[in-house]
Design an enzyme around this catalytic site. Sequence first.
Site, mmCIF file in Angstrom:
data_model
loop_
_atom_site.group_PDB
_atom_site.id
_atom_site.type_symbol
_atom_site.label_atom_id
_atom_site.label_comp_id
_atom_site.label_asym_id
_atom_site.label_seq_id
_atom_site.Cartn_x
_atom_site.Cartn_y
_atom_site.Cartn_z
ATOM 1 N N HIS A 101 -13.921 6.886 68.184
ATOM 2 C CA HIS A 101 -15.131 7.013 69.001
ATOM 3 C C HIS A 101 -14.743 7.733 70.288
ATOM 4 O O HIS A 101 -13.718 7.429 70.902
ATOM 5 C CB HIS A 101 -15.686 5.612 69.301
ATOM 6 N N ASN B 78 -19.810 11.099 75.434
ATOM 7 C CA ASN B 78 -19.948 9.933 74.555
ATOM 8 C C ASN B 78 -21.343 9.965 73.924
ATOM 9 O O ASN B 78 -22.341 9.776 74.619
ATOM 10 C CB ASN B 78 -19.745 8.664 75.393
ATOM 11 N N CYS C 116 -22.208 1.905 69.989
ATOM 12 C CA CYS C 116 -21.217 2.955 69.724
ATOM 13 C C CYS C 116 -20.431 2.728 68.434
ATOM 14 O O CYS C 116 -19.830 3.659 67.899
ATOM 15 C CB CYS C 116 -20.262 3.089 70.899
HETATM 16 O O1 UT7 Z 1 -18.863 3.836 74.373
HETATM 17 C C1 UT7 Z 1 -18.902 2.534 74.822
HETATM 18 C C2 UT7 Z 1 -17.663 2.180 75.472
HETATM 19 N N1 UT7 Z 1 -17.632 2.665 76.828
HETATM 20 C C3 UT7 Z 1 -16.470 2.937 77.358
HETATM 21 O O2 UT7 Z 1 -15.500 2.912 76.653
HETATM 22 C C4 UT7 Z 1 -16.376 3.246 78.832
HETATM 23 C C5 UT7 Z 1 -15.191 2.516 79.399
HETATM 24 N N2 UT7 Z 1 -14.971 2.725 80.799
HETATM 25 C C6 UT7 Z 1 -14.567 3.909 81.320
HETATM 26 O O3 UT7 Z 1 -14.443 4.867 80.614
HETATM 27 C C7 UT7 Z 1 -14.198 3.954 82.795
HETATM 28 O O4 UT7 Z 1 -14.157 2.648 83.316
HETATM 29 C C8 UT7 Z 1 -15.175 4.815 83.631
HETATM 30 C C9 UT7 Z 1 -14.976 6.272 83.291
HETATM 31 C C10 UT7 Z 1 -16.593 4.394 83.376
HETATM 32 C C11 UT7 Z 1 -14.857 4.644 85.126
HETATM 33 O O5 UT7 Z 1 -13.501 4.936 85.393
HETATM 34 P P1 UT7 Z 1 -12.622 3.956 86.291
HETATM 35 O O6 UT7 Z 1 -11.291 4.567 86.420
HETATM 36 O O7 UT7 Z 1 -12.697 2.593 85.662
HETATM 37 O O8 UT7 Z 1 -13.364 4.032 87.679
HETATM 38 P P2 UT7 Z 1 -14.004 2.863 88.542
HETATM 39 O O9 UT7 Z 1 -15.255 2.350 87.856
HETATM 40 O O10 UT7 Z 1 -12.960 1.911 88.921
HETATM 41 O O11 UT7 Z 1 -14.455 3.661 89.834
HETATM 42 C C12 UT7 Z 1 -13.488 4.175 90.757
HETATM 43 C C13 UT7 Z 1 -14.225 4.790 91.903
HETATM 44 C C14 UT7 Z 1 -15.266 3.886 92.534
HETATM 45 O O12 UT7 Z 1 -15.278 4.103 93.922
HETATM 46 P P3 UT7 Z 1 -14.564 3.056 94.906
HETATM 47 O O13 UT7 Z 1 -15.237 1.739 94.637
HETATM 48 O O14 UT7 Z 1 -13.101 3.067 94.492
HETATM 49 O O15 UT7 Z 1 -14.847 3.632 96.226
HETATM 50 C C15 UT7 Z 1 -16.573 4.406 91.959
HETATM 51 O O16 UT7 Z 1 -17.684 4.174 92.792
HETATM 52 O O17 UT7 Z 1 -14.930 5.966 91.447
HETATM 53 C C16 UT7 Z 1 -16.297 5.883 91.862
HETATM 54 N N3 UT7 Z 1 -17.129 6.547 90.872
HETATM 55 C C17 UT7 Z 1 -17.367 7.872 90.893
HETATM 56 N N4 UT7 Z 1 -16.959 8.843 91.729
HETATM 57 C C18 UT7 Z 1 -17.365 10.101 91.476
HETATM 58 C C19 UT7 Z 1 -17.753 6.011 89.803
HETATM 59 N N5 UT7 Z 1 -18.401 6.971 89.122
HETATM 60 C C20 UT7 Z 1 -18.180 8.133 89.782
HETATM 61 C C21 UT7 Z 1 -18.581 9.469 89.568
HETATM 62 N N6 UT7 Z 1 -18.140 10.415 90.432
HETATM 63 N N7 UT7 Z 1 -19.350 9.832 88.512
#
Ligand code: UT7
Length: 325
Positions: A252, A282, A115
């Site tokens: 980004h 992204n 990225c």
């Molecule tokens: O370009 C390269 C750099 N990349 C980035 O900058 C990405 C950085 N990370 C992020 O943007 C965020 O961490 C994400 C958007 C990927 C995830 O957001 P989060 O607030 O960190 O969520 P999480 O991973 O803690 O997930 C929270 C919950 C989980 O469920 P439980 O374990 O709390 O029951 C996930 O399983 O949300 C669930 N979850 C979803 N639910 C519905 C994960 N993906 C999804 C989804 N739809 N697509």
Amino acid sequence: MSKLRAVLVGTGTYLPARVMTNDDLVKLVDTTDEWITARTGIKQRYIAADGEFTSDLAIKAANIALDDAGLKGSDIDLIVLATATPDQTFPATAVRVQTAIGMNHGAAFDLQAVCSGFIYAMATADNFIKAGQAKRVMVIGAETFSRILDWEDRTTCVLFGDGAGAMIFEAQIGEGTSEDKGILTTHLHSDGQYCDLLYVDGGPSSTQTVGHLRMNGKEVFRHAVKNIAEAINDSLTEAGLEAEDINWFVPHQANQRILDGTAKRLGIGNECIVSTVAQHGNTSAASVPLAFDVARKDGRIKDGQLVLMEAMGGGFTWGSALVRV
Ligand code: UT7
């Protein structure tokens, strides 16, 4: 004291025709528009058609940039193409662009910094120009991340999209001050101890497969705001500027929450930040030139303004580029 500057003379972008909305994703994985919007800000992304390759997107963006600059392919003497999704393991996607734009001299190569690729490619172009080794450089970020997504993994497949953006930089003599047009500073960083937090689980040497993107999103998020803030501060310090001296921040486009978090940490007003994350998702190396072009062509970014671009991605890699347009 006069100094060679890499001055921006043209931009171009291309997005595939197919739009995939959050509601389309609901049919593929267990997710909702509400979750994706609240956690990322993304509403839709563009997906390349079958048989439409990274080089096809790059060539379209490159030709638009050439038209914008009033140049021909033969006027370019170097292409630096940032991508993590090349058409093939080799040759470089850049040489396909080279031939397609009618450039049959000079050099063309790919650059891999995921990225952060576009920032790395701008820094490379800047250094070739400053060293007197290139007069006009086409910098491209082009990706088809849809091809390396696991479409059954809701934690990653909702985040990414395809697209390409190009910028042409030309060697011009400046005064050597921050009033000059062109790339004023670039700063690149990487830290390989985090390479397992965002990676593709395949490759020619390891598995002989292309593999799928894997990410520990929470951990990447945790590092993103800190690293991006550092990259911005590096630029400001070297240029002797404050955040309020910058007209536009073009980050980004990974996640609206990262953009907001960085702005808050550095005290930057949201009105100075270009955000296209809702429309593009992204697009990895393509995201910065895509966002820049939107704001330039809708009249927000104006001639003579100071623009700070930054990115962070797999590796980890991160960096910034300060440009007077
Ligand atoms: O370009 C390269 C750099 N990349 C980035 O900058 C990405 C950085 N990370 C992020 O943007 C965020 O961490 C994400 C958007 C990927 C995830 O957001 P989060 O607030 O960190 O969520 P999480 O991973 O803690 O997930 C929270 C919950 C989980 O469920 P439980 O374990 O709390 O029951 C996930 O399983 O949300 C669930 N979850 C979803 N639910 C519905 C994960 N993906 C999804 C989804 N739809 N697509």
